[in-house]
Motif scaffolding. Structure first.
Motif, PDB file in Angstrom:
ATOM      1  N   GLN A 267       0.820  -1.030   0.063  1.00 24.57           N
ATOM      2  CA  GLN A 267      -0.104   0.206   0.103  1.00 24.57           C
ATOM      3  C   GLN A 267       0.888   1.197  -0.049  1.00 24.57           C
ATOM      4  OE1 GLN A 267      -2.696  -0.142   3.312  1.00 24.57           O
ATOM      5  NE2 GLN A 267      -3.431  -2.312   2.619  1.00 24.57           N
TER       6      GLN A 267
ATOM      7  N   SER B 215       1.287   5.655  -0.446  1.00 28.64           N
ATOM      8  CA  SER B 215       0.556   6.930  -0.468  1.00 28.64           C
ATOM      9  C   SER B 215       1.624   7.784  -0.888  1.00 28.64           C
ATOM     10  CB  SER B 215       0.295   7.246   0.911  1.00 28.64           C
ATOM     11  OG  SER B 215      -0.733   6.380   1.472  1.00 28.64           O
TER      12      SER B 215
ATOM     13  N   SER C 110       2.634  12.241  -1.997  1.00 31.34           N
ATOM     14  CA  SER C 110       1.992  13.763  -2.072  1.00 31.34           C
ATOM     15  C   SER C 110       3.043  14.626  -2.718  1.00 31.34           C
ATOM     16  CB  SER C 110       2.024  14.259  -0.571  1.00 31.34           C
ATOM     17  OG  SER C 110       1.649  15.490  -0.745  1.00 31.34           O
TER      18      SER C 110
ATOM     19  N   PHE D  88       0.370  12.825  -5.810  1.00 29.91           N
ATOM     20  CA  PHE D  88       0.092  11.285  -6.427  1.00 29.91           C
ATOM     21  C   PHE D  88       0.267  11.738  -7.959  1.00 29.91           C
ATOM     22  CE2 PHE D  88      -2.711   7.636  -7.812  1.00 29.91           C
ATOM     23  CZ  PHE D  88      -1.636   6.690  -7.891  1.00 29.91           C
TER      24      PHE D  88
ATOM     25  N   GLU E 105      -6.862   7.405   1.737  1.00 28.73           N
ATOM     26  CA  GLU E 105      -5.460   7.412   2.248  1.00 28.73           C
ATOM     27  C   GLU E 105      -4.405   6.765   1.654  1.00 28.73           C
ATOM     28  OE1 GLU E 105      -5.158   6.736   6.570  1.00 28.73           O
ATOM     29  OE2 GLU E 105      -7.116   7.687   6.847  1.00 28.73           O
ATOM     30  N   VAL E 106      -4.801   5.742   1.071  1.00 24.09           N
ATOM     31  CA  VAL E 106      -3.948   4.918   0.188  1.00 24.09           C
ATOM     32  C   VAL E 106      -4.061   5.295  -1.334  1.00 24.09           C
ATOM     33  CG1 VAL E 106      -3.303   2.622  -0.553  1.00 24.09           C
ATOM     34  CG2 VAL E 106      -3.864   3.002   1.617  1.00 24.09           C
ATOM     35  N   ASP E 107      -2.916   5.795  -1.995  1.00 22.67           N
ATOM     36  CA  ASP E 107      -3.115   6.136  -3.388  1.00 22.67           C
ATOM     37  C   ASP E 107      -2.907   4.926  -4.288  1.00 22.67           C
ATOM     38  OD1 ASP E 107      -3.256   9.102  -3.028  1.00 22.67           O
ATOM     39  OD2 ASP E 107      -1.371   8.718  -2.584  1.00 22.67           O
TER      40      ASP E 107
END
Length: 138
Positions: free
Chosen positions: A67, A69, A71, A73, A97-99
């Motif tokens: 998983q 995430s 910033s 994405f 929350e998970v990309d």
């Protein structure tokens, strides 16, 4: 799409190698009618392909989900690095929350750790969670 198309799709989901004659016999159509419907469903993009599901004997020893995430994405920028890892079999971009979630199958825990280290190098990564598969249920 009518009831026959839906029945054909359901049968193919269960067993994509089932004979057209068997499908037709069970849903009340001829083999040629089933073939024509499948061809039409493929042409319209309803059926995009067929896949193989391996049994336990065909799977690699270590499986895990990653998983990730980011910033920000930027999936397009990440794809070349992700696609370069052959043990990554599937992935999905998500909302929340998970990309990104990726599924890996490897021969060893050592190789899984190498993949994790590769993923840690992705730009703008803020979180990486590794979830080893303990048991498959389907």
């Amino acid at each position: 799409m009518d009831k026959f198309d839906r029945q054909i799709i359901n049968r193919l989901k269960q067993n994509a190698r089932e004979s057209l004659a068997a499908i037709g016999r069970d849903i009340g159509l001829s083999r040629s009618a089933v073939a024509e419907r499948i061809q039409r469903l493929e042409a319209h993009g309803v059926i995009r392909g067929y896949t193989l599901r391996l049994g336990e004997a065909g799977k690699k020893a270590v499986q895990a989900y990653f998983q990730l995430s980011f910033s920000p994405f930027k999936l397009d920028e990440l794809l070349p690095a992700i696609q370069a890892i052959p043990e990554l079999y599937s992935g999905h971009a998500l909302s929340g929350e998970v990309d990104l979630i990726l599924f890996a199958e490897t021969d060893s825990m050592e190789r899984l750790n190498q993949i994790r280290r590769q993923l840690e190098q992705l730009p703008d990564l803020t979180r990486l969670l590794t979830c080893p598969v303990l048991q498959s249920i389907s």
